[in-house]
Write an enzyme that holds these catalytic residues in place. Structure first.
Site, short mmCIF file in Angstrom:
data_model
loop_
_atom_site.label_atom_id
_atom_site.label_comp_id
_atom_site.label_asym_id
_atom_site.label_seq_id
_atom_site.Cartn_x
_atom_site.Cartn_y
_atom_site.Cartn_z
N ASP A 77 -0.97 0.39 -4.97
CA ASP A 77 -2.25 0.98 -5.37
C ASP A 77 -2.16 2.44 -5.79
OD1 ASP A 77 -1.55 1.58 -2.76
OD2 ASP A 77 -3.57 1.31 -1.93
N ASP A 92 0.83 -1.21 0.00
CA ASP A 92 0.00 0.00 0.00
C ASP A 92 0.87 1.27 0.00
OD1 ASP A 92 -1.89 2.03 0.53
OD2 ASP A 92 -3.13 0.65 1.69
N HIS A 146 1.80 8.44 5.25
CA HIS A 146 0.81 9.39 5.77
C HIS A 146 1.36 10.17 6.95
CE1 HIS A 146 -2.83 8.66 3.49
NE2 HIS A 146 -2.60 7.37 3.54
N ASP A 196 2.32 2.73 3.25
CA ASP A 196 1.30 3.77 3.25
C ASP A 196 1.21 4.48 4.60
OD1 ASP A 196 -1.20 4.91 1.80
OD2 ASP A 196 -1.99 4.27 3.73
N HIS A 247 -2.91 11.06 -0.53
CA HIS A 247 -3.09 10.66 -1.93
C HIS A 247 -4.58 10.71 -2.22
CE1 HIS A 247 -4.37 6.74 -0.30
NE2 HIS A 247 -3.46 7.00 0.62
N THR A 300 -7.03 3.86 -1.66
CA THR A 300 -6.70 2.44 -1.46
C THR A 300 -7.80 1.47 -1.88
OG1 THR A 300 -5.17 2.97 0.29
CG2 THR A 300 -6.07 0.74 0.30
ZN LIG Z 1 -3.30 5.74 2.25
#
Ligand SMILES: [Zn+2]
Length: 401
Positions: free
Chosen positions: A234, A29, A191, A187, A332, A64
């Site tokens: 993704d 991710d 973040h 991911d 994103h 996602t």
């Molecule tokens: Zn994310």
């Protein structure tokens, strides 16, 4: 003698034609396509040096759930129905949200045919570890083996790798031809800290060595030569500064709005007859683009679903639509054509060429996996022609395995 050799060659060809290859797809991710250029990723680099090096252009919105389900079905979010991580259905009046366990696993939200169902319908076995949508009954079925995301404790990363190996060690009769696995990093680090940060660097290195471990262990299996491994993601990740918050409510009247879902982009569901007022009020706000549903640019393939807002507002990259204050970090969801949003794609195995290919749209991954498995894809938005350059000659004409 000549005849004998011809016979041997025929046998070899036939064996190759009917050899069963196994496909392992791992999603990382939020792994930006260019992390290997920024950070130390010896294994991802090894894949590029021996197999396919490319990148994926996500589908809009570059979030996602929409994108994992696009990877699984070959359909744009607008066509498979998961049009955001959060959205509202203006026909059924129901809401989808990742924070609602019930909504997240409600089959009515999930359209199209995920590749694990396509494979199962054509007699193959499938095992899926935590891929978004895999713990949902779609078209009346689950993967042969799957894991409920909300059932704790989840398998940790090493357990997932152990389990993939365990699946490949099964006897041929029950060994799954398709294994898919989801990892929620980098991911989360992206973040928290943004894409350009030492903590994200560290997480990318950890994930790379996990993948190295998976690959090394596959290489020790009797089926090693028959395993195609795809590692992808993704979407990418972009930096958002604390002061880059955009408040839209000061421009709007409460009675115009039924609901606003999401931040990047925001789907705005308006009260009857109020779409024009909302559009006009927001059309001059700095750092956002606003469209009425019917006017969303065609290249975004978004707006035919009753789940898309009557007005869609997308912030410029690096901005965020929210009424509360935000912390600086990564996010994103932006226009997928922006390079910051592009995702990783690497592949290695008996059916892949050694090639460096331009980034391609992620609606094409479904048809690619179907080709690798030798199964007929369900109708989808992708085109196998887009990815044939990645494949060995034997798979180009719609061949077997
Ligand atoms: Zn994310």
């Amino acid at each position: 003698m000549k005849k004998f050799f011809a016979f041997i060659i025929t046998l070899a060809l036939a064996a190759n034609l009917y050899a069963r290859h196994y496909t392992v797809v791992v999603s990382l991710d939020g792994f930006r396509w260019d992390y290997p250029q920024l950070y130390n990723t010896p294994f991802i680099d090894y894949m590029a040096s021996q197999g396919v090096e490319s990148g994926l252009i996500p589908s809009f919105p570059s979030k996602t759930f929409p994108n994992h389900y696009t990877l699984a079905t070959g359909l744009y979010p607008d066509h498979h129905g998961i049009v955001g991580n959060d959205f509202y259905d203006s026909v059924t009046k129901e809401s989808f949200s990742l924070s609602s366990k019930a909504a997240k696993t409600d089959s009515r939200f999930y359209g199209g045919e995920p590749v694990w169902i396509t494979a199962q319908k054509q007699g193959l076995h499938t095992t899926v570890f935590y891929w978004p949508g895999s713990d949902v009954k779609v078209k009346g079925s689950y993967p042969d083996k799957f894991f409920k995301y909300d059932e704790l404790p989840r398998l940790d990363y090493s357990q997932r790798i152990d389990s993939i190996i365990h699946e490949l060690e099964k006897p041929a009769s029950s060994r799954p031809e398709l294994i898919m696995a989801y990892f929620d990093q980098p991911d989360a680090s992206g973040h928290l800290y943004g894409p350009h940060n030492k903590h994200t660097r560290k997480m990318v290195a950890i994930i790379d060595s996990l993948m190295q471990n998976l690959y090394n262990r596959i290489q020790q299996l009797p089926v090693a030569a028959d395993v195609n491994l795809i590692i992808l993601s993704d979407h990418g990740m972009a930096w958002v500064a604390k002061e880059h918050q955009i408040r839209v409510m000061p421009y709007l009247k409460k009675e115009w709005i039924r609901k606003i879902s999401g931040n990047v982009p925001a789907n705005i569901y308006t009260a009857e007859g109020c779409a024009d007022s909302v559009y006009t009020a927001l059309s001059h706000v700095d750092h956002i683009k606003v469209w009425k549903k019917a006017d969303i640019p065609a290249y975004l393939h978004y707006g035919s679903s009753p789940r898309v807002g009557d007005v869609v507002a997308t912030p410029d990259v690096g901005y965020y639509i929210i009424e509360d204050t935000i912390d600086a970090g990564g996010t994103h969801g932006y226009d997928p054509e922006l390079q910051d949003m592009h995702a990783l794609f690497r592949a290695i195995g008996p059916d892949f060429n050694h090639v460096s290919a331009p980034h391609f749209h992620n609606v094409n991954v479904y048809a690619l996996i179907c080709r690798l498995l030798g199964i007929t894809p369900a109708p989808n938005d992708g085109n196998i022609k887009e990815t044939e350059i990645l494949l060995k000659e034997s798979l180009k004409s719609g061949g077997n395995s």
